[in-house]
Structure formats: structure tokens, C-alpha cells
Design a protein around this motif. Structure first.
Motif, PDB file in Angstrom:
ATOM      1  N   LEU A 190     133.933  41.631  26.178  1.00  0.00           N
ATOM      2  CA  LEU A 190     134.231  40.318  26.737  1.00  0.00           C
ATOM      3  C   LEU A 190     133.677  39.406  25.708  1.00  0.00           C
ATOM      4  CD1 LEU A 190     133.732  40.717  30.479  1.00  0.00           C
ATOM      5  CD2 LEU A 190     135.982  40.681  29.254  1.00  0.00           C
ATOM      6  N   ASN A 191     132.418  39.500  25.107  1.00  0.00           N
ATOM      7  CA  ASN A 191     131.825  38.786  24.111  1.00  0.00           C
ATOM      8  C   ASN A 191     132.918  38.407  22.985  1.00  0.00           C
ATOM      9  OD1 ASN A 191     129.322  38.419  25.589  1.00  0.00           O
ATOM     10  ND2 ASN A 191     128.296  39.907  24.350  1.00  0.00           N
ATOM     11  N   GLN A 192     133.495  39.475  22.503  1.00  0.00           N
ATOM     12  CA  GLN A 192     134.459  39.449  21.505  1.00  0.00           C
ATOM     13  C   GLN A 192     135.827  38.563  21.864  1.00  0.00           C
ATOM     14  OE1 GLN A 192     135.153  43.713  20.594  1.00  0.00           O
ATOM     15  NE2 GLN A 192     133.820  43.544  18.902  1.00  0.00           N
ATOM     16  N   LYS A 193     136.262  38.667  23.200  1.00  0.00           N
ATOM     17  CA  LYS A 193     137.126  37.923  23.580  1.00  0.00           C
ATOM     18  C   LYS A 193     136.852  36.520  23.470  1.00  0.00           C
ATOM     19  CE  LYS A 193     139.795  40.860  26.755  1.00  0.00           C
ATOM     20  NZ  LYS A 193     140.488  40.865  28.276  1.00  0.00           N
ATOM     21  N   ASP A 194     135.531  36.260  24.006  1.00  0.00           N
ATOM     22  CA  ASP A 194     135.030  34.809  23.892  1.00  0.00           C
ATOM     23  C   ASP A 194     135.120  34.189  22.355  1.00  0.00           C
ATOM     24  OD1 ASP A 194     134.485  34.424  26.732  1.00  0.00           O
ATOM     25  OD2 ASP A 194     132.669  35.000  26.503  1.00  0.00           O
ATOM     26  N   LEU A 195     134.712  34.844  21.630  1.00  0.00           N
ATOM     27  CA  LEU A 195     134.606  34.521  20.115  1.00  0.00           C
ATOM     28  C   LEU A 195     135.953  34.356  19.683  1.00  0.00           C
ATOM     29  CD1 LEU A 195     131.384  36.349  19.136  1.00  0.00           C
ATOM     30  CD2 LEU A 195     131.644  33.933  19.641  1.00  0.00           C
ATOM     31  N   GLN A 196     136.957  35.289  20.002  1.00  0.00           N
ATOM     32  CA  GLN A 196     138.282  35.185  19.553  1.00  0.00           C
ATOM     33  C   GLN A 196     139.282  33.584  20.099  1.00  0.00           C
ATOM     34  OE1 GLN A 196     139.861  38.977  20.875  1.00  0.00           O
ATOM     35  NE2 GLN A 196     139.109  40.124  19.176  1.00  0.00           N
ATOM     36  N   LEU A 197     138.726  33.587  21.122  1.00  0.00           N
ATOM     37  CA  LEU A 197     139.285  32.504  21.863  1.00  0.00           C
ATOM     38  C   LEU A 197     138.745  31.004  20.978  1.00  0.00           C
ATOM     39  CD1 LEU A 197     140.667  30.731  24.081  1.00  0.00           C
ATOM     40  CD2 LEU A 197     138.511  30.784  25.280  1.00  0.00           C
ATOM     41  N   VAL A 198     137.460  31.124  20.547  1.00  0.00           N
ATOM     42  CA  VAL A 198     136.963  30.163  19.845  1.00  0.00           C
ATOM     43  C   VAL A 198     137.942  29.919  18.529  1.00  0.00           C
ATOM     44  CG1 VAL A 198     135.282  29.406  18.092  1.00  0.00           C
ATOM     45  CG2 VAL A 198     134.709  30.176  20.340  1.00  0.00           C
ATOM     46  N   ASN A 199     138.331  31.398  17.850  1.00  0.00           N
ATOM     47  CA  ASN A 199     139.145  31.056  16.566  1.00  0.00           C
ATOM     48  C   ASN A 199     140.605  30.648  16.840  1.00  0.00           C
ATOM     49  OD1 ASN A 199     137.143  32.018  15.054  1.00  0.00           O
ATOM     50  ND2 ASN A 199     137.648  34.303  15.370  1.00  0.00           N
ATOM     51  N   VAL A 200     141.169  31.021  17.963  1.00  0.00           N
ATOM     52  CA  VAL A 200     142.526  30.549  18.566  1.00  0.00           C
ATOM     53  C   VAL A 200     142.520  29.140  18.665  1.00  0.00           C
ATOM     54  CG1 VAL A 200     144.130  30.652  20.367  1.00  0.00           C
ATOM     55  CG2 VAL A 200     143.058  32.699  19.486  1.00  0.00           C
ATOM     56  N   LEU A 201     141.416  28.485  19.455  1.00  0.00           N
ATOM     57  CA  LEU A 201     141.349  26.979  19.732  1.00  0.00           C
ATOM     58  C   LEU A 201     141.237  26.404  18.606  1.00  0.00           C
ATOM     59  CD1 LEU A 201     138.995  27.044  23.097  1.00  0.00           C
ATOM     60  CD2 LEU A 201     141.558  26.876  22.803  1.00  0.00           C
ATOM     61  N   ARG A 202     140.325  26.916  17.463  1.00  0.00           N
ATOM     62  CA  ARG A 202     140.197  26.053  16.368  1.00  0.00           C
ATOM     63  C   ARG A 202     141.610  26.081  15.516  1.00  0.00           C
ATOM     64  NH1 ARG A 202     135.066  25.313  15.600  1.00  0.00           N
ATOM     65  NH2 ARG A 202     133.441  26.875  16.066  1.00  0.00           N
ATOM     66  N   ILE A 203     142.190  27.176  15.534  1.00  0.00           N
ATOM     67  CA  ILE A 203     143.665  27.033  14.809  1.00  0.00           C
ATOM     68  C   ILE A 203     144.660  26.193  15.214  1.00  0.00           C
ATOM     69  CG2 ILE A 203     145.555  28.515  14.447  1.00  0.00           C
ATOM     70  CD1 ILE A 203     143.693  30.841  14.093  1.00  0.00           C
ATOM     71  N   LYS A 204     144.665  25.996  16.799  1.00  0.00           N
ATOM     72  CA  LYS A 204     145.434  25.034  17.564  1.00  0.00           C
ATOM     73  C   LYS A 204     144.916  23.706  17.481  1.00  0.00           C
ATOM     74  CE  LYS A 204     145.908  25.929  21.772  1.00  0.00           C
ATOM     75  NZ  LYS A 204     145.997  26.552  23.185  1.00  0.00           N
ATOM     76  N   LYS A 205     143.540  23.272  16.913  1.00  0.00           N
ATOM     77  CA  LYS A 205     142.917  22.156  16.868  1.00  0.00           C
ATOM     78  C   LYS A 205     142.738  21.696  18.192  1.00  0.00           C
ATOM     79  CE  LYS A 205     144.385  20.758  12.342  1.00  0.00           C
ATOM     80  NZ  LYS A 205     143.264  21.515  11.600  1.00  0.00           N
TER      81      LYS A 205
END
Length: 195
Positions: free
Chosen positions: A126-141
Motif C-alpha cells: 500500500l505504501n508503494q501504491k501511495d508513491l506510485q500515485l504521486v508519480n501518476v499525479l506528477r505526470i498529469k500535472k
């Protein structure tokens, strides 16, 4: 008043889910926002009120006297409180609700000038999911570029106890249990989203 160049704001984040039976189930994501340079004394104060044998302050494990004491301390801190409330929560889609609430939370924290966010540690996956979400949100700005997100363990970081307490008081107020939320005197900014 001149703001120093090295001034920072950090946020510590925790979650809660509430099913009151009166309203639709809620997903709550809370943050306490503070100057990290002024958090050492609050940390020491939080350690001092930790119930014997407990590893962290956890609202649901506390009796009313402990909740009153913790709420008095937390509402005296030089900190701001922010909560994203998602409803209705489908418990089968809890991680989706979390992602939607985190997106709103990160954006608002960025608007407030926060540069560092600490999420309460969950399981490794679940920690990995949270950090993956950060990457997705950064890509989407969809998240401020300067906002850093890390995972922190609540047994070692008392500032993570603060949003747990605030969310507990908020959840109890929505369930018409206790008056701890009154002590915040409207100092909680709330963002409500439809899930």
C-alpha cells in the motif's frame, strides 16, 4: 512582516473511515500543517500524554479523559488542520477513494505552500501504491512539482498522531458522539468530494 527564505511548511497525513449509520459512509483524509522548525516541543508534549503501553496516540483506543487531554494539547499547537471528506465510501473501493482524496489534498497543500508531506506508513504494497500515485499525479500535472511525499512510521513520529486525533474528533461529531470537535473552534479547513 518578512518571511525568511528558509521558511518551510510540512504536513503529516492520516486516514479514517466512518460509517455512522445516519449518513453515507465517509473516507476522511486529514493533515496537520506546521513549520517543521517549531515541531520539537509539540513532539515532546505528545510523547508526554501517550497512554502507558501505547506506541502512538490512536483515537479509537483512548478513553474520554485521554481524548479531552489530547484535544486540548492539539488545539493549542501552532498548526493548521485540513481534511478531505469523500462520500459515499464503497468499502470495496477504499484505495480508489484514497487516491481521489489524496489528489485533492496534495493540490491544496501545494496552494498553501507545503513542500513536504509525510503519509502514515501502511503495508509495503500500500505504501508503494501511495508513491506510485504521486508519480501518476506528477505526470498529469495534478500535483505541485515542488511537493515531496514520504512515508513515516507513527511510532517514531508524533506529528502523525495529530491528524488521527483531529479525524477522530470530526468523525465522532458526525456520529453525534462527544464534543471534542468544538475545541477546534472552526480551525479545520474541510474539502468535500463525491466519490
Amino acid at each position: 512582516m518578512q518571511i525568511p527564505d528558509d521558511f518551510q511548511l510540512h504536513a503529516w497525513v492520516d486516514e479514517s473511515m466512518r460509517s455512522t449509520g445516519v449518513a453515507a459512509p465517509l473516507y476522511l483524509l486529514g493533515a496537520v500543517i506546521a513549520d517543521p522548525a517549531r515541531c520539537e516541543e509539540p513532539r515532546q508534549q505528545l510523547w508526554r500524554i501517550l497512554p502507558k503501553g501505547a506506541r502512538k496516540l490512536h483515537w479509537h483506543a483512548m478513553d474520554p479523559k485521554e481524548k479531552t487531554r489530547a484535544t486540548a494539547l492539539i488545539t493549542s499547537l501552532d498548526a493548521a488542520h485540513l481534511v478531505v471528506v469523500g462520500s459515499p465510501l464503497d468499502h470495496r473501493k477504499q484505495e480508489r477513494a484514497r487516491a481521489q482524496c489524496l489528489e485533492q489534498l496534495y493540490w491544496r497543500l501545494g496552494e498553501l505552500g507545503v513542500t513536504q508531506v509525510f503519509l502514515e506508513q501502511r503495508t509495503k504494497s500500500l505504501n508503494q501504491k501511495d508513491l506510485q500515485l504521486v508519480n501518476v499525479l506528477r505526470i498529469k500535472k495534478a500535483m505541485p512539482a515542488r511537493l515531496r511525499v514520504d512515508i513515516a512510521q507513527p511510532s517514531g513520529e508524533p506529528m502523525l498522531w495529530v491528524p488521527d486525533q483531529m479525524l477522530g474528533a470530526l468523525g465522532d461529531a458526525q456520529a453525534h458522539q462527544g464534543k471534542w470537535l468544538d475545541q477546534y473552534r472552526g480551525a479545520i479547513e474541510q474539502i468535500t468530494i463525491a466519490l
